[in-house]
Design a protein around this motif. Structure first.
Motif, PDB file in Angstrom:
ATOM      1  N   ALA A 170      53.335   2.840  -1.330  1.00  0.00           N
ATOM      2  CA  ALA A 170      54.864   2.425  -1.232  1.00  0.00           C
ATOM      3  C   ALA A 170      54.608   1.001  -0.945  1.00  0.00           C
ATOM      4  N   VAL A 171      53.986   0.765   0.067  1.00  0.00           N
ATOM      5  CA  VAL A 171      54.021  -0.617   0.609  1.00  0.00           C
ATOM      6  C   VAL A 171      53.347  -1.672  -0.399  1.00  0.00           C
ATOM      7  N   LEU A 172      52.312  -0.984  -1.094  1.00  0.00           N
ATOM      8  CA  LEU A 172      51.580  -1.890  -2.143  1.00  0.00           C
ATOM      9  C   LEU A 172      52.668  -2.122  -3.264  1.00  0.00           C
ATOM     10  N   LEU A 173      53.353  -0.961  -3.676  1.00  0.00           N
ATOM     11  CA  LEU A 173      54.477  -1.382  -4.735  1.00  0.00           C
ATOM     12  C   LEU A 173      55.588  -2.307  -4.431  1.00  0.00           C
ATOM     13  N   ILE A 174      55.715  -2.218  -3.142  1.00  0.00           N
ATOM     14  CA  ILE A 174      56.659  -3.386  -2.566  1.00  0.00           C
ATOM     15  C   ILE A 174      56.306  -4.689  -2.693  1.00  0.00           C
TER      16      ILE A 174
ATOM     17  N   LEU B 151      53.860  -5.778  -4.689  1.00  0.00           N
ATOM     18  CA  LEU B 151      53.577  -6.271  -6.022  1.00  0.00           C
ATOM     19  C   LEU B 151      55.052  -6.731  -6.463  1.00  0.00           C
ATOM     20  N   GLY B 152      55.977  -5.901  -6.313  1.00  0.00           N
ATOM     21  CA  GLY B 152      57.392  -6.407  -6.751  1.00  0.00           C
ATOM     22  C   GLY B 152      57.607  -7.873  -6.038  1.00  0.00           C
ATOM     23  N   GLY B 153      57.078  -8.135  -4.713  1.00  0.00           N
ATOM     24  CA  GLY B 153      57.318  -9.384  -4.167  1.00  0.00           C
ATOM     25  C   GLY B 153      56.746 -10.492  -5.288  1.00  0.00           C
ATOM     26  N   LEU B 154      55.478 -10.094  -5.525  1.00  0.00           N
ATOM     27  CA  LEU B 154      54.424 -11.055  -6.279  1.00  0.00           C
ATOM     28  C   LEU B 154      55.438 -11.364  -7.522  1.00  0.00           C
TER      29      LEU B 154
ATOM     30  N   LEU C 294      62.566  -7.480 -14.647  1.00  0.00           N
ATOM     31  CA  LEU C 294      62.566  -5.970 -14.894  1.00  0.00           C
ATOM     32  C   LEU C 294      61.468  -5.027 -14.228  1.00  0.00           C
ATOM     33  N   CYS C 295      60.267  -5.769 -14.438  1.00  0.00           N
ATOM     34  CA  CYS C 295      59.111  -5.276 -13.673  1.00  0.00           C
ATOM     35  C   CYS C 295      59.155  -5.062 -12.283  1.00  0.00           C
ATOM     36  N   THR C 296      59.790  -6.220 -11.674  1.00  0.00           N
ATOM     37  CA  THR C 296      60.101  -6.472 -10.203  1.00  0.00           C
ATOM     38  C   THR C 296      61.015  -5.201  -9.641  1.00  0.00           C
ATOM     39  N   VAL C 297      62.087  -5.301 -10.571  1.00  0.00           N
ATOM     40  CA  VAL C 297      63.256  -3.953  -9.984  1.00  0.00           C
ATOM     41  C   VAL C 297      62.307  -2.654 -10.012  1.00  0.00           C
ATOM     42  N   LEU C 298      61.564  -2.234 -11.034  1.00  0.00           N
ATOM     43  CA  LEU C 298      60.703  -1.108 -11.261  1.00  0.00           C
ATOM     44  C   LEU C 298      59.697  -0.848 -10.279  1.00  0.00           C
ATOM     45  N   ALA C 299      58.986  -1.807  -9.821  1.00  0.00           N
ATOM     46  CA  ALA C 299      58.127  -1.644  -8.763  1.00  0.00           C
ATOM     47  C   ALA C 299      58.431  -1.439  -7.438  1.00  0.00           C
TER      48      ALA C 299
ATOM     49  N   ALA D  79      61.839  -0.454  -6.757  1.00  0.00           N
ATOM     50  CA  ALA D  79      62.484   0.709  -6.701  1.00  0.00           C
ATOM     51  C   ALA D  79      61.618   2.082  -6.548  1.00  0.00           C
ATOM     52  N   SER D  80      60.495   2.047  -7.383  1.00  0.00           N
ATOM     53  CA  SER D  80      59.434   2.885  -7.323  1.00  0.00           C
ATOM     54  C   SER D  80      58.859   2.946  -5.738  1.00  0.00           C
ATOM     55  N   GLY D  81      58.619   1.851  -5.029  1.00  0.00           N
ATOM     56  CA  GLY D  81      57.988   1.849  -3.849  1.00  0.00           C
ATOM     57  C   GLY D  81      58.920   2.457  -2.872  1.00  0.00           C
ATOM     58  N   VAL D  82      60.185   2.133  -2.876  1.00  0.00           N
ATOM     59  CA  VAL D  82      61.287   2.522  -2.006  1.00  0.00           C
ATOM     60  C   VAL D  82      61.335   3.928  -2.089  1.00  0.00           C
ATOM     61  N   LEU D  83      61.613   4.663  -3.505  1.00  0.00           N
ATOM     62  CA  LEU D  83      61.480   5.985  -3.933  1.00  0.00           C
ATOM     63  C   LEU D  83      60.131   6.704  -3.266  1.00  0.00           C
TER      64      LEU D  83
END
Length: 53
Positions: free
Chosen positions: A6-10, A12-15, A36-41, A43-47
């Motif tokens: 989850a932390v890695l996905l978040i 990745l969203g920052g990058l 769009l990829c940022t939002v998906l990354a 959202a999946s990290g938070v979920l």
């Protein structure tokens, strides 16, 4: 292990967000795709953290 993904996905969203900001003036279509990829990354990290799921 779940929390690490989850932390890695978040992160990745920052990058991806940084790439979105950097490419906005040059290519708006690419920036929109990165956004769009940022939002998906994020959202999946938070979920995956399980706060809203």
């Amino acid at each position: 292990m779940q929390d690490m993904w989850a932390v890695l996905l978040i992160a990745l969203g920052g990058l991806l967000f940084g790439g979105t900001i950097a490419s906005w003036k040059m290519n708006k279509v690419l920036a929109a795709a990165l956004g769009l990829c940022t939002v998906l990354a994020v959202a999946s990290g938070v979920l995956r953290l399980g706060y809203f799921g």
